[in-house]
Design a protein around this motif. Structure first.
Motif, short mmCIF file in Angstrom:
data_model
loop_
_atom_site.label_atom_id
_atom_site.label_comp_id
_atom_site.label_asym_id
_atom_site.label_seq_id
_atom_site.Cartn_x
_atom_site.Cartn_y
_atom_site.Cartn_z
N TYR A 55 0.85 -1.18 0.00
CA TYR A 55 0.00 0.00 0.00
C TYR A 55 0.89 1.24 0.00
O TYR A 55 1.86 1.31 0.76
CB TYR A 55 -0.89 0.04 1.25
CG TYR A 55 -1.82 -1.13 1.34
CD1 TYR A 55 -3.11 -1.04 0.86
CD2 TYR A 55 -1.40 -2.33 1.90
CE1 TYR A 55 -3.97 -2.13 0.94
CE2 TYR A 55 -2.25 -3.42 1.97
CZ TYR A 55 -3.53 -3.31 1.49
OH TYR A 55 -4.37 -4.39 1.56
N LEU B 58 -4.27 -0.56 -18.39
CA LEU B 58 -4.75 0.17 -17.23
C LEU B 58 -4.22 -0.51 -15.97
O LEU B 58 -4.38 -1.72 -15.79
CB LEU B 58 -6.28 0.21 -17.21
CG LEU B 58 -6.91 1.01 -16.08
CD1 LEU B 58 -6.50 2.48 -16.17
CD2 LEU B 58 -8.42 0.88 -16.12
N ARG B 59 -3.58 0.26 -15.11
CA ARG B 59 -3.01 -0.25 -13.86
C ARG B 59 -3.64 0.51 -12.70
O ARG B 59 -4.16 1.61 -12.87
CB ARG B 59 -1.49 -0.05 -13.85
CG ARG B 59 -0.73 -0.64 -15.02
CD ARG B 59 -0.60 -2.14 -14.94
NE ARG B 59 -0.09 -2.56 -13.67
CZ ARG B 59 1.14 -3.03 -13.45
NH1 ARG B 59 1.98 -3.13 -14.44
NH2 ARG B 59 1.51 -3.40 -12.25
N ALA B 60 -3.54 -0.06 -11.51
CA ALA B 60 -4.06 0.59 -10.31
C ALA B 60 -3.21 0.22 -9.11
O ALA B 60 -2.60 -0.85 -9.08
CB ALA B 60 -5.50 0.17 -10.07
N LYS B 61 -3.15 1.14 -8.13
CA LYS B 61 -2.46 0.82 -6.88
C LYS B 61 -3.26 1.42 -5.74
O LYS B 61 -3.87 2.48 -5.87
CB LYS B 61 -1.03 1.35 -6.87
CG LYS B 61 -0.90 2.85 -6.82
CD LYS B 61 0.55 3.28 -6.75
CE LYS B 61 0.67 4.79 -6.80
NZ LYS B 61 2.05 5.24 -6.76
N PRO B 62 -3.29 0.71 -4.59
CA PRO B 62 -4.00 1.25 -3.42
C PRO B 62 -3.17 2.32 -2.74
O PRO B 62 -1.97 2.14 -2.49
CB PRO B 62 -4.18 0.02 -2.52
CG PRO B 62 -3.06 -0.89 -2.90
CD PRO B 62 -2.76 -0.63 -4.35
N PHE C 271 -7.94 4.08 -4.95
CA PHE C 271 -7.06 3.48 -5.94
C PHE C 271 -6.68 4.53 -6.97
O PHE C 271 -7.54 5.23 -7.50
CB PHE C 271 -7.75 2.29 -6.63
CG PHE C 271 -7.83 1.08 -5.75
CD1 PHE C 271 -6.83 0.14 -5.77
CD2 PHE C 271 -8.89 0.91 -4.88
CE1 PHE C 271 -6.89 -0.97 -4.94
CE2 PHE C 271 -8.97 -0.19 -4.05
CZ PHE C 271 -7.96 -1.14 -4.08
N GLU C 272 -5.38 4.66 -7.20
CA GLU C 272 -4.89 5.54 -8.26
C GLU C 272 -4.74 4.69 -9.52
O GLU C 272 -4.18 3.60 -9.47
CB GLU C 272 -3.54 6.16 -7.87
CG GLU C 272 -3.67 7.21 -6.80
CD GLU C 272 -2.36 7.91 -6.51
OE1 GLU C 272 -1.32 7.60 -7.15
OE2 GLU C 272 -2.37 8.77 -5.62
N HIS C 273 -5.25 5.20 -10.63
CA HIS C 273 -5.21 4.48 -11.91
C HIS C 273 -4.31 5.21 -12.89
O HIS C 273 -4.23 6.43 -12.87
CB HIS C 273 -6.62 4.37 -12.50
CG HIS C 273 -7.55 3.58 -11.63
ND1 HIS C 273 -8.28 4.15 -10.62
CD2 HIS C 273 -7.85 2.27 -11.62
CE1 HIS C 273 -9.01 3.21 -10.03
NE2 HIS C 273 -8.76 2.06 -10.61
N TRP C 274 -3.65 4.45 -13.74
CA TRP C 274 -2.81 5.02 -14.80
C TRP C 274 -2.64 3.97 -15.89
O TRP C 274 -2.95 2.80 -15.70
CB TRP C 274 -1.46 5.47 -14.25
CG TRP C 274 -0.51 4.34 -13.94
CD1 TRP C 274 0.47 3.86 -14.75
CD2 TRP C 274 -0.47 3.54 -12.76
NE1 TRP C 274 1.13 2.82 -14.14
CE2 TRP C 274 0.57 2.60 -12.91
CE3 TRP C 274 -1.20 3.50 -11.58
CZ2 TRP C 274 0.89 1.65 -11.95
CZ3 TRP C 274 -0.87 2.55 -10.63
CH2 TRP C 274 0.15 1.65 -10.81
N ASN C 275 -2.17 4.43 -17.03
CA ASN C 275 -1.86 3.52 -18.13
C ASN C 275 -0.36 3.31 -18.16
O ASN C 275 0.41 4.29 -18.13
CB ASN C 275 -2.32 4.10 -19.47
CG ASN C 275 -3.82 4.10 -19.59
OD1 ASN C 275 -4.47 3.13 -19.22
ND2 ASN C 275 -4.39 5.19 -20.05
#
Length: 106
Positions: free
Chosen positions: A46, A86-90, A76-80
């Motif tokens: 996290y 498409l990726r995400a991280k908490p 969750f933050e999203h980015w390409n």
């Protein structure tokens, strides 16, 4: 979503200046990563963000491998990524932190 997490920091806390939304200046955000052991073979990571007074505590106490418990709001933050996936991280914005005792030099 409010969460409570306990784990060990993945790196020493770092700080950065962020522009205020109203354009009136900057504020500091400190961040580090937190490893939470889910099972013997699995660790969830996290990203932790500290704003305000907790920033000072985090910067002075949290070093790599430090045990810590936090309460905060998770999103969750999203980015390409570079391949267009498409990726995400908490990311948890910390509202409460329980720090370990500061070690005394021998």
């Amino acid at each position: 979503m409010q969460v409570t997490l306990s784990g060990h920091t993945g790196r020493t806390t770092s700080t950065s200046d962020v522009p205020r939304k109203d354009g009136s200046g900057y504020f500091q955000i400190s961040d580090t990563s937190l490893a939470v052991k889910v099972s013997e073979d699995t660790t969830d990571w996290y990203q932790l963000k500290f704003i305000g007074d907790s920033l000072v505590k985090a910067a002075n106490y949290l070093t790599k491998g430090c045990p810590v418990s936090i309460v905060g709001d998770m999103a969750f933050e999203h980015w390409n990524d570079e391949d267009g996936n498409l990726r995400a991280k908490p990311v948890v914005t910390v509202s409460e932190i329980q720090l370990p005792p500061k070690s005394k030099a021998a």
